[in-house]
Enzyme design. Structure first.
Site, mmCIF file in Angstrom:
data_model
loop_
_atom_site.group_PDB
_atom_site.id
_atom_site.type_symbol
_atom_site.label_atom_id
_atom_site.label_comp_id
_atom_site.label_asym_id
_atom_site.label_seq_id
_atom_site.Cartn_x
_atom_site.Cartn_y
_atom_site.Cartn_z
ATOM 1 N N HIS A 65 -13.080 -9.550 11.329
ATOM 2 C CA HIS A 65 -12.485 -10.468 12.298
ATOM 3 C C HIS A 65 -12.557 -11.908 11.804
ATOM 4 O O HIS A 65 -11.641 -12.699 12.030
ATOM 5 C CB HIS A 65 -13.191 -10.327 13.648
ATOM 6 N N GLU A 95 1.656 8.320 -4.609
ATOM 7 C CA GLU A 95 0.272 7.924 -4.896
ATOM 8 C C GLU A 95 -0.482 8.986 -5.690
ATOM 9 O O GLU A 95 -1.700 8.916 -5.835
ATOM 10 C CB GLU A 95 -0.466 7.585 -3.600
ATOM 11 N N ASP A 99 -4.550 4.518 -4.723
ATOM 12 C CA ASP A 99 -4.858 5.912 -5.051
ATOM 13 C C ASP A 99 -4.203 6.332 -6.362
ATOM 14 O O ASP A 99 -4.781 7.097 -7.132
ATOM 15 C CB ASP A 99 -4.422 6.854 -3.920
ATOM 16 N N CYS A 142 3.189 -0.681 -1.758
ATOM 17 C CA CYS A 142 2.381 -1.099 -0.610
ATOM 18 C C CYS A 142 0.887 -1.171 -0.942
ATOM 19 O O CYS A 142 0.074 -1.465 -0.081
ATOM 20 C CB CYS A 142 2.600 -0.180 0.594
#
Length: 540
Positions: free
Chosen positions: A192, A431, A455, A502
């Protein structure tokens, strides 16, 4: 002058006096109680007060940061009354004749450890949320079950805030105008504190061992080098002030890129999307002018609970993000539970090699009813925006055809029920080396590829990226990985399939130009990196 190294969470330079925030430490040691049922009642009272506090904080957060960003406090209030958490506390009190403080602490540690061991940075950071709930209940218990909140941090002037870590409640309570930078002992890029730092565009470091005697001393936080300098000498101070001025000027220039397209000098458009892990994170994507969402991790809906999320719960989450993005593409990755992300109610067996085990699409194909529930929710939500679906851990054409059959069944059932849905693009994550080698055949089955470089690198190099001993061998720029990316792009384009990245490499500015040369169509990165990537693309 002394220098200390940490992990850079947000780049920039801050110069000011340090404020050390030390939390009150409460006694959670084991003490025998004579009446376990009376101790349970004491716990119940403290829990109810903690829930009321969280509900008040939620209302305050809604006013300051909006309902979606404030949702964490709603989640925490539900967690405080979660059956698994409560059963654990009850069990410890009754089995060990233990005091409530001890029982709450042990339960919080046990549950948070599940999240802390996950590989996914976003999920790992949720470990702090569990501890926050436990700490809040313990605080109420130790204050005699009085409704007194100790989360506010006082500040009379602008300062560099140093703390072991900050809870969501503590960050909401902050006077944001008084914070120059964050320095924490714990935390990660998805904590956070880190999210707040990125929202506020202020420097932040994690992993710094703090010292109480720093309180009130002049310091420099260098988010570029990951360095904290206590009592800098005159020469260092002048250097850092010059770097700060340069950094602020560059930040202002980046802000001017908002609303502009990510287009190369030759006129080639590259979509720059955001990776998000919750509905609330969509606000960060919007704030940083994302052109879409390239990875919406749906597993946050499944973790930290004791039952499967309902179709309606998922539908609301997906719909909210679709609406927030106002017609921009939102790519939802289907459930990626397994490996480092575990949920007890899935009843998954312990595996020797979970990263290569029963996870992601393998679970979905094995549990089609679970899969169909998620797909129904996504398709229903697609009526409210531009949604796409991508499936993780694909290794074969056969898997994709099974997915398409299940997807067709879902659409058939929605049609029978007269439930509207949009035109949903179908894509897969590349991946695994198998997916790369089969990418030409796979491209004929789907609309797009999204390369998950984290990955893919791990599997290609046969290196566990969580193993610190292998850090010197782990090379995300390895020629084999780059060749796989090139092969995937070429094979995708050969059959009209657009290709994006991504994983972490998508935000690596050292490779942006190379990816553009390879023919990449989209880069999906953490929200804070969007404008930097856009700037780089426009310079190529």
């Amino acid at each position: 002058m002394k220098r200390y190294n940490g992990k850079s969470i947000y780049k920039g330079i801050a110069i000011g006096k340090i404020k050390i925030f030390e939390k009150v430490c409460y006694d959670t040691s084991l003490r025998a109680v004579k009446d376990a049922e009376a101790e349970i009642e004491r716990y119940n009272k403290a829990r109810d007060i903690a829930v009321l506090q969280l509900q008040r904080i939620f209302k305050k957060a809604v006013e300051e940061v909006g309902e979606e960003a404030a949702a964490i406090f709603d989640v925490q209030s539900m967690l405080a009354g979660d059956d698994d958490f409560t059963d654990s506390v009850y069990g410890i009190i009754r089995d060990e004749n233990a005091n409530a403080e001890y029982a709450v602490f042990q339960s919080g540690e046990s549950i948070s450890q599940i999240f802390a061991q996950m590989d996914d940075e976003y999920m790992k950071a949720r470990s702090a949320d569990i501890k926050d709930v436990a700490h809040r209940i313990i605080t109420v218990l130790c204050n005699g079950c009085k409704d007194e909140d100790d989360s506010e941090i006082e500040a009379n002037e602008q300062q560099i805030l140093c703390a072991d870590d900050l809870t969501p409640a503590e960050t909401v309570a902050l006077d944001k105008s008084k914070v120059l930078a964050f320095v924490t002992k714990y935390g990660s890029s998805q904590s956070h504190t880190a999210i707040l730092a990125r929202t506020m565009n202020i420097p932040a470091l994690a992993g710094v061992i703090l010292a109480p005697e720093w309180d009130g001393k002049l310091a420099v936080v260098d988010g570029f080098s990951g360095e904290l300098i206590i009592e800098p000498d005159e020469e260092t101070l002048v250097q850092k002030q010059a770097l700060q001025k340069k950094s602020m000027a560059k930040l202002e220039l980046l802000q001017q890129l908002k609303g502009k397209e990510s287009v190369t000098k030759s006129g080639r458009k590259i979509n720059v999307y955001a990776n998000i892990g919750s509905v609330a994170d969509a606000d960060l994507a919007i704030e940083n002018d994302a052109e879409g969402i390239g990875l919406f991790r749906s597993e946050f809906l499944y973790l930290g609970r004791h039952t499967y999320p309902t179709e309606e719960e998922q539908f609301v989450a997906y719909k909210n993000v679709a609406r927030k993005m106002k017609g921009k593409k939102v790519i939802i990755r289907t459930l990626d539970i397994g490996a480092d992300k575990q949920a007890d109610y899935f009843n998954l067996d312990k595996e020797e090699n979970p990263a290569m085990g029963f996870r992601a699409i393998r679970i979905c194909l094995d549990k089609p009813d679970l899969f169909k529930t998620q797909l129904r929710a996504i398709y229903r939500a697609s009526a409210f925006g531009n949604l796409a679906i991508m499936y993780p851990m694909i290794i074969s054409v056969d898997e994709v055809r099974k997915i398409k059959k299940i997807s067709a069944d879902v659409c058939y059932s929605l049609n029978k029920e007269n439930i509207p849905y949009g035109n949903v693009e179908q894509g897969i994550m590349i991946e695994t080396p198998a997916a790369v080698l089969m990418s030409e055949e796979l491209a004929q089955e789907v609309d797009f590829f999204s390369i998950g470089t984290n990955d893919l690198t791990q599997y290609t190099l046969a290196i566990d990226r969580q193993n610190a001993k292998l850090e010197n061998f782990y090379d995300p720029h390895h020629p084999a990985v780059l060749k796989e990316i090139q092969m995937t792009i070429e094979n995708g384009h050969k059959h009209g399939c657009w290709v994006g990245i991504c994983g972490e490499l998508g935000g690596d500015l050292e490779l942006t130009e190379k990816f553009v040369e390879m023919g990449i169509d989209e880069l999906s990165v953490s929200p804070s990196r969007i404008l930097g990537i856009r700037d780089k693309i426009r310079s190529i």
